[in-house]
Write an enzyme that holds these catalytic residues in place. Sequence first.
Site, short mmCIF file in Angstrom:
data_model
loop_
_atom_site.label_atom_id
_atom_site.label_comp_id
_atom_site.label_asym_id
_atom_site.label_seq_id
_atom_site.Cartn_x
_atom_site.Cartn_y
_atom_site.Cartn_z
N HIS A 1 -7.43 -5.40 9.94
CA HIS A 1 -7.26 -5.20 8.49
C HIS A 1 -5.91 -5.70 7.98
O HIS A 1 -4.93 -5.72 8.71
CB HIS A 1 -7.52 -3.75 8.07
CG HIS A 1 -6.47 -2.76 8.47
ND1 HIS A 1 -6.75 -1.67 9.27
CD2 HIS A 1 -5.16 -2.66 8.17
CE1 HIS A 1 -5.63 -0.97 9.42
NE2 HIS A 1 -4.66 -1.55 8.77
N ASP B 1 -7.80 -3.27 13.92
CA ASP B 1 -9.18 -3.67 13.60
C ASP B 1 -9.20 -4.88 12.66
O ASP B 1 -10.20 -5.16 12.02
CB ASP B 1 -9.96 -2.48 13.00
CG ASP B 1 -9.30 -1.92 11.74
OD1 ASP B 1 -8.30 -2.51 11.27
OD2 ASP B 1 -9.79 -0.90 11.22
N ASP C 1 0.82 -1.21 0.00
CA ASP C 1 0.00 0.00 0.00
C ASP C 1 0.86 1.26 0.00
O ASP C 1 2.07 1.20 0.17
CB ASP C 1 -0.97 0.00 1.20
CG ASP C 1 -0.33 -0.54 2.48
OD1 ASP C 1 0.91 -0.53 2.58
OD2 ASP C 1 -1.07 -0.97 3.37
N GLU D 1 -9.84 -2.08 5.01
CA GLU D 1 -10.51 -1.76 6.27
C GLU D 1 -11.79 -2.60 6.42
O GLU D 1 -12.26 -3.21 5.45
CB GLU D 1 -10.87 -0.27 6.26
CG GLU D 1 -9.66 0.67 6.19
CD GLU D 1 -8.93 0.80 7.53
OE1 GLU D 1 -8.97 -0.14 8.33
OE2 GLU D 1 -8.32 1.86 7.77
C1 GLP Z 1 -1.20 0.10 8.34
C2 GLP Z 1 -0.70 -0.66 7.14
C3 GLP Z 1 -0.80 -2.16 7.35
C4 GLP Z 1 -0.17 -2.55 8.68
C5 GLP Z 1 -0.90 -1.82 9.78
C6 GLP Z 1 -0.38 -2.18 11.15
O1 GLP Z 1 -2.58 0.15 8.37
N1 GLP Z 1 -1.41 -0.33 5.97
O2 GLP Z 1 -0.15 -2.84 6.29
O3 GLP Z 1 -0.25 -3.93 8.85
O4 GLP Z 1 -0.74 -0.42 9.57
O5 GLP Z 1 0.74 -1.40 11.45
P1 GLP Z 1 1.70 -1.72 12.65
O6 GLP Z 1 2.52 -2.89 12.19
O7 GLP Z 1 2.54 -0.49 12.79
O8 GLP Z 1 0.88 -2.03 13.82
#
Ligand code: GLP
Length: 263
Positions: free
Chosen positions: A141, A139, A70, A146
Amino acid sequence: MRLVIHQDYVRASIWAARYIAERINSYDQNKPFVLGLPTGSSPLGIYREFIKMKKKGTLSFKNVHTFNMDEYIGLPGNHPQSYRFFMTQNLFDHIDIDKKNINIPDGMAKDPKKECILYEEAIEKKGGIELFLGGMGSDGHIAFNEPGSSLASRTRVKTLTEETKIANARFFDGDPKKVPSTAFTVGVGTVMDAREVLIIVSGRSKARALRACVEEGVNHMWTLSCLQMHPKAIIVCDEDATEELKVGTVRYFKDIEKGNINN
Ligand code: GLP
């Protein structure tokens, strides 16, 4: 689906990095190894291990082509909060990957719809993703899919939820308003098409989502639960992330992995 539980984040990261390195090293060297990659704090331990392995000479990325999951819309690749910048700083600048083999959606693309189509086409042209590494939002995702995202979705533009903006505000001076409202994301279907998916989950803030994705049914409100339908999926996590799982679930997966965990 495998659930591999380690005592802490460092051990989980080392295990995941070794697992991926082994897959890359044993791959047919005449074909590119196509690796899907995430950003966020979850994969940082794995990236650190990759860099160590590269330095030691036990892992090379010469044959690896990458596709990131992303990218924020509206941030150029040299913006410190863009996912391209993150990847450059935390991984790509420290390994021997050929820069032309790196793929990340262009957050400044003039035609976002076209950018999504081209991204899917680029993945297809490389023969599909061999292994998609990912993290999980609090959440549930995956990438930026989402709650409520179609489980058949492909790369597209998504609007971020308030929960995600608050979670990611730590990279934007703690201000959720500074977090871009939209992002390019691969779809759940794009992830599901990978021949293998490996997700790293760490910490108590992910425990509620991990329970939903592991113990409840496949549900678009917790998009990572799609993994239940994947033929080769692994979630590697630390003990903290299992906090909301049933004792019996934890015992069950630990028992199954007994012989594998130190491999
Ligand atoms: C963002 C990214 C996801 C990632 C998530 C969790 O939403 N788009 O790919 O998995 O954050 O991030 P973290 O690993 O910092 O908790």
